[in-house]
Motif scaffolding. Structure first.
Motif, PDB file in Angstrom:
ATOM      1  N   MET A 130       0.840  -1.169   0.000  1.00  0.00           N
ATOM      2  CA  MET A 130       0.000   0.000   0.000  1.00  0.00           C
ATOM      3  C   MET A 130       0.892   1.241   0.000  1.00  0.00           C
ATOM      4  N   ASP A 131       0.573   2.181  -0.875  1.00  0.00           N
ATOM      5  CA  ASP A 131       1.300   3.446  -0.896  1.00  0.00           C
ATOM      6  C   ASP A 131       0.864   4.285   0.298  1.00  0.00           C
ATOM      7  N   THR A 132       1.831   4.756   1.078  1.00  0.00           N
ATOM      8  CA  THR A 132       1.496   5.584   2.233  1.00  0.00           C
ATOM      9  C   THR A 132       1.730   7.064   1.974  1.00  0.00           C
ATOM     10  N   SER A 133       2.399   7.389   0.869  1.00  0.00           N
ATOM     11  CA  SER A 133       2.558   8.789   0.495  1.00  0.00           C
ATOM     12  C   SER A 133       2.958   8.866  -0.970  1.00  0.00           C
ATOM     13  N   GLY A 134       2.741  10.033  -1.544  1.00  0.00           N
ATOM     14  CA  GLY A 134       3.125  10.206  -2.934  1.00  0.00           C
ATOM     15  C   GLY A 134       2.731  11.567  -3.449  1.00  0.00           C
ATOM     16  N   VAL A 183      -4.401  21.632 -19.261  1.00  0.00           N
ATOM     17  CA  VAL A 183      -4.820  21.717 -17.861  1.00  0.00           C
ATOM     18  C   VAL A 183      -3.939  20.765 -17.044  1.00  0.00           C
ATOM     19  N   THR A 184      -3.442  21.252 -15.909  1.00  0.00           N
ATOM     20  CA  THR A 184      -2.598  20.422 -15.055  1.00  0.00           C
ATOM     21  C   THR A 184      -3.210  20.307 -13.664  1.00  0.00           C
ATOM     22  N   ALA A 185      -2.816  19.263 -12.962  1.00  0.00           N
ATOM     23  CA  ALA A 185      -3.238  19.064 -11.575  1.00  0.00           C
ATOM     24  C   ALA A 185      -2.070  18.471 -10.799  1.00  0.00           C
ATOM     25  N   GLN A 186      -1.846  18.969  -9.599  1.00  0.00           N
ATOM     26  CA  GLN A 186      -0.820  18.431  -8.724  1.00  0.00           C
ATOM     27  C   GLN A 186      -1.524  17.805  -7.526  1.00  0.00           C
ATOM     28  N   LEU A 187      -1.258  16.541  -7.283  1.00  0.00           N
ATOM     29  CA  LEU A 187      -1.885  15.825  -6.179  1.00  0.00           C
ATOM     30  C   LEU A 187      -0.795  15.329  -5.235  1.00  0.00           C
ATOM     31  N   THR A 188      -1.024  15.483  -3.954  1.00  0.00           N
ATOM     32  CA  THR A 188      -0.122  14.920  -2.953  1.00  0.00           C
ATOM     33  C   THR A 188      -0.959  14.244  -1.882  1.00  0.00           C
ATOM     34  N   PHE A 189      -0.403  13.197  -1.299  1.00  0.00           N
ATOM     35  CA  PHE A 189      -1.091  12.526  -0.208  1.00  0.00           C
ATOM     36  C   PHE A 189      -0.053  11.901   0.709  1.00  0.00           C
ATOM     37  N   GLY A 190      -0.454  11.645   1.917  1.00  0.00           N
ATOM     38  CA  GLY A 190       0.438  10.985   2.855  1.00  0.00           C
ATOM     39  C   GLY A 190      -0.323  10.536   4.077  1.00  0.00           C
ATOM     40  N   LEU A 191      -0.209   9.267   4.404  1.00  0.00           N
ATOM     41  CA  LEU A 191      -0.890   8.726   5.579  1.00  0.00           C
ATOM     42  C   LEU A 191      -0.082   8.931   6.851  1.00  0.00           C
ATOM     43  N   GLU A 192       1.208   9.214   6.711  1.00  0.00           N
ATOM     44  CA  GLU A 192       2.036   9.406   7.895  1.00  0.00           C
ATOM     45  C   GLU A 192       2.136  10.871   8.304  1.00  0.00           C
ATOM     46  N   ALA A 250       0.238  14.727   9.363  1.00  0.00           N
ATOM     47  CA  ALA A 250      -0.918  15.206  10.121  1.00  0.00           C
ATOM     48  C   ALA A 250      -2.133  15.233   9.192  1.00  0.00           C
ATOM     49  N   TYR A 251      -3.299  14.934   9.711  1.00  0.00           N
ATOM     50  CA  TYR A 251      -4.515  14.849   8.905  1.00  0.00           C
ATOM     51  C   TYR A 251      -4.868  16.193   8.296  1.00  0.00           C
ATOM     52  N   MET A 252      -5.123  16.168   7.004  1.00  0.00           N
ATOM     53  CA  MET A 252      -5.579  17.358   6.291  1.00  0.00           C
ATOM     54  C   MET A 252      -6.596  16.884   5.270  1.00  0.00           C
ATOM     55  N   SER A 253      -7.720  17.465   5.272  1.00  0.00           N
ATOM     56  CA  SER A 253      -8.804  17.039   4.396  1.00  0.00           C
ATOM     57  C   SER A 253      -9.276  18.240   3.590  1.00  0.00           C
ATOM     58  N   ALA A 254      -8.430  18.696   2.689  1.00  0.00           N
ATOM     59  CA  ALA A 254      -8.737  19.916   1.957  1.00  0.00           C
ATOM     60  C   ALA A 254      -8.260  19.791   0.523  1.00  0.00           C
TER      61      ALA A 254
END
Length: 125
Positions: A1-5, A15-24, A26-30
């Motif tokens: 499972m990917d925990t960040s990327g 059109v471009t989009a930049q996506l970031t995520f990380g489970l490790e 602090a929680y951010m839901s925005a």
């Protein structure tokens, strides 16, 4: 499972989009959508409580508005739609499957680029 990327997506239209995520982290839901004349920010965008009043913050120049929306039970709605699809044996939204395959496509593209192959078109016609 990917925990960040992180990934940068580009459509043929430019059109471009930049996506970031990380489970490790602090929680951010925005999320924030940026354009040439301003941006829109939404906090607590994913899995808010059913009674949460979402606030959109469109900004243009130095002005920022706050638009309060009606509460909506995202999780309950998702479960209802899933149950309906299972009962009917039909999936009504082809974009949903395309979105579900996006992480795999991004991973395959990154592996291909590292191997010297050109990137994949994430938005085929």
């Amino acid at each position: 499972m990917d925990t960040s990327g992180a990934v940068l997506l580009a459509a043929p239209s430019g059109v471009t989009a930049q996506l970031t995520f990380g489970l490790e982290h602090a929680y951010m839901s925005a999320y924030q959508v940026r354009g040439s004349e301003g941006h829109i920010t939404v906090d607590r965008a994913f899995t808010p409580p059913a009674d949460h009043v979402p606030v959109l913050r469109p900004a243009r120049g130095s002005g920022v508005e706050e638009l309060r929306l009606s509460p909506d039970d995202q999780v309950g709605n998702t479960v209802d739609v899933f149950a309906e699809a299972v009962r009917a044996g039909v999936h009504h939204d082809p974009d949903c499957l395309r979105q579900a395959r996006l992480p795999e496509t991004v991973r395959e593209t990154a592996d291909g680029v590292r191997a010297g192959r050109p990137g994949l078109d994430l938005n085929p016609t």
